[in-house]
Design a protein around this motif. Structure first.
Motif, mmCIF file in Angstrom:
data_model
loop_
_atom_site.group_PDB
_atom_site.id
_atom_site.type_symbol
_atom_site.label_atom_id
_atom_site.label_comp_id
_atom_site.label_asym_id
_atom_site.label_seq_id
_atom_site.Cartn_x
_atom_site.Cartn_y
_atom_site.Cartn_z
ATOM 1 N N PHE A 48 -13.642 -3.712 -1.018
ATOM 2 C CA PHE A 48 -12.787 -4.824 -1.425
ATOM 3 C C PHE A 48 -13.560 -6.142 -1.425
ATOM 4 O O PHE A 48 -13.482 -6.921 -2.375
ATOM 5 N N ILE A 49 -14.311 -6.382 -0.357
ATOM 6 C CA ILE A 49 -15.096 -7.620 -0.256
ATOM 7 C C ILE A 49 -16.098 -7.708 -1.406
ATOM 8 O O ILE A 49 -16.223 -8.737 -2.074
ATOM 9 N N VAL A 50 -16.813 -6.627 -1.644
ATOM 10 C CA VAL A 50 -17.801 -6.603 -2.729
ATOM 11 C C VAL A 50 -17.123 -6.816 -4.079
ATOM 12 O O VAL A 50 -17.631 -7.567 -4.926
ATOM 13 N N SER A 51 -15.962 -6.215 -4.295
ATOM 14 C CA SER A 51 -15.259 -6.344 -5.578
ATOM 15 C C SER A 51 -14.788 -7.763 -5.830
ATOM 16 O O SER A 51 -14.898 -8.270 -6.953
ATOM 17 N N VAL A 52 -14.258 -8.424 -4.803
ATOM 18 C CA VAL A 52 -13.784 -9.803 -4.979
ATOM 19 C C VAL A 52 -14.946 -10.737 -5.280
ATOM 20 O O VAL A 52 -14.887 -11.556 -6.211
ATOM 21 N N VAL A 53 -16.028 -10.606 -4.526
ATOM 22 C CA VAL A 53 -17.200 -11.458 -4.764
ATOM 23 C C VAL A 53 -17.792 -11.161 -6.131
ATOM 24 O O VAL A 53 -18.158 -12.078 -6.878
ATOM 25 N N GLY B 136 -27.357 -4.663 -7.989
ATOM 26 C CA GLY B 136 -26.645 -4.064 -9.109
ATOM 27 C C GLY B 136 -25.682 -4.989 -9.809
ATOM 28 O O GLY B 136 -25.478 -4.887 -11.009
ATOM 29 N N ASN B 137 -25.088 -5.906 -9.071
ATOM 30 C CA ASN B 137 -24.029 -6.707 -9.662
ATOM 31 C C ASN B 137 -24.405 -8.160 -9.913
ATOM 32 O O ASN B 137 -23.834 -8.794 -10.777
ATOM 33 N N TYR B 138 -25.347 -8.688 -9.152
ATOM 34 C CA TYR B 138 -25.616 -10.114 -9.249
ATOM 35 C C TYR B 138 -27.051 -10.425 -9.659
ATOM 36 O O TYR B 138 -27.302 -11.417 -10.326
ATOM 37 N N MET C 49 -19.198 -12.744 -11.477
ATOM 38 C CA MET C 49 -19.409 -12.323 -12.859
ATOM 39 C C MET C 49 -18.613 -13.180 -13.839
ATOM 40 O O MET C 49 -19.079 -13.450 -14.942
ATOM 41 N N THR C 50 -17.421 -13.611 -13.455
ATOM 42 C CA THR C 50 -16.642 -14.484 -14.327
ATOM 43 C C THR C 50 -17.391 -15.777 -14.606
ATOM 44 O O THR C 50 -17.490 -16.224 -15.753
ATOM 45 N N LEU C 51 -17.949 -16.357 -13.558
ATOM 46 C CA LEU C 51 -18.689 -17.608 -13.721
ATOM 47 C C LEU C 51 -20.021 -17.385 -14.436
ATOM 48 O O LEU C 51 -20.392 -18.150 -15.326
ATOM 49 N N ALA C 52 -20.745 -16.331 -14.049
ATOM 50 C CA ALA C 52 -22.073 -16.102 -14.615
ATOM 51 C C ALA C 52 -22.013 -15.735 -16.094
ATOM 52 O O ALA C 52 -22.795 -16.251 -16.894
ATOM 53 N N VAL C 53 -21.096 -14.863 -16.470
ATOM 54 C CA VAL C 53 -21.010 -14.450 -17.870
ATOM 55 C C VAL C 53 -20.585 -15.631 -18.746
ATOM 56 O O VAL C 53 -21.122 -15.825 -19.838
#
Length: 133
Positions: free
Chosen positions: A65-70, A124-126, A75-79
């Motif tokens: 959950f923590i990883v998903s929220v962050v 993987g995500n950031y 990703m919203t801001l970066a994309v």
């Protein structure tokens, strides 16, 4: 709907100038690779964390959950930044995502410690978005 299938086939076969059809095929291939990596990883992640990190369902759910929220916030801001300010294309964003997910799997699969889960999530995500900037 059969009409959607026909429209897709016509779109894929339509002659286009400037290698646009190749770009469409490349985009579809990258998207399929991305989906296979993402869903393949998610399907096995709980069993992996249970065996390697000795996490129970509650701990895995909380960490996930923590990883998903962050991840969603970042990703919203970066994309938005990458597409609007730096004019990145969909193809380049998908390529960055595929490479970063591959890095995530390498990180989590080679370092079998609990911190590797979070480092792998970062890679993987950031990492791809930070690397692109």
């Amino acid at each position: 709907d059969v009409g959607n299938v026909r429209e897709t086939v016509v779109t894929l076969m339509k002659p286009r100038t400037g290698h646009i059809r190749l770009a469409i095929y490349t985009l579809i291939g990258i998207l399929l690779a991305y989906i296979m990596l993402y869903f393949g990883l998610q399907a096995e992640m709980y069993q992996f964390c249970e065996k390697v990190y000795h996490w129970g369902p509650a701990q895995y759910a909380n960490n996930n959950f923590i990883v998903s929220v962050v991840q969603t916030t970042f990703m919203t801001l970066a994309v938005t930044f990458l597409v609007r300010k730096l004019k990145f294309t969909d193809e380049s964003l998908l390529m960055i995502s595929v490479v970063s997910y591959f890095g995530q799997q390498i990180c989590m699969g080679t370092v079998l410690k609990e911190y590797a889960y979070f480092v792998g999530q970062f890679v993987g995500n950031y990492f791809a978005y930070i690397f692109s900037i």
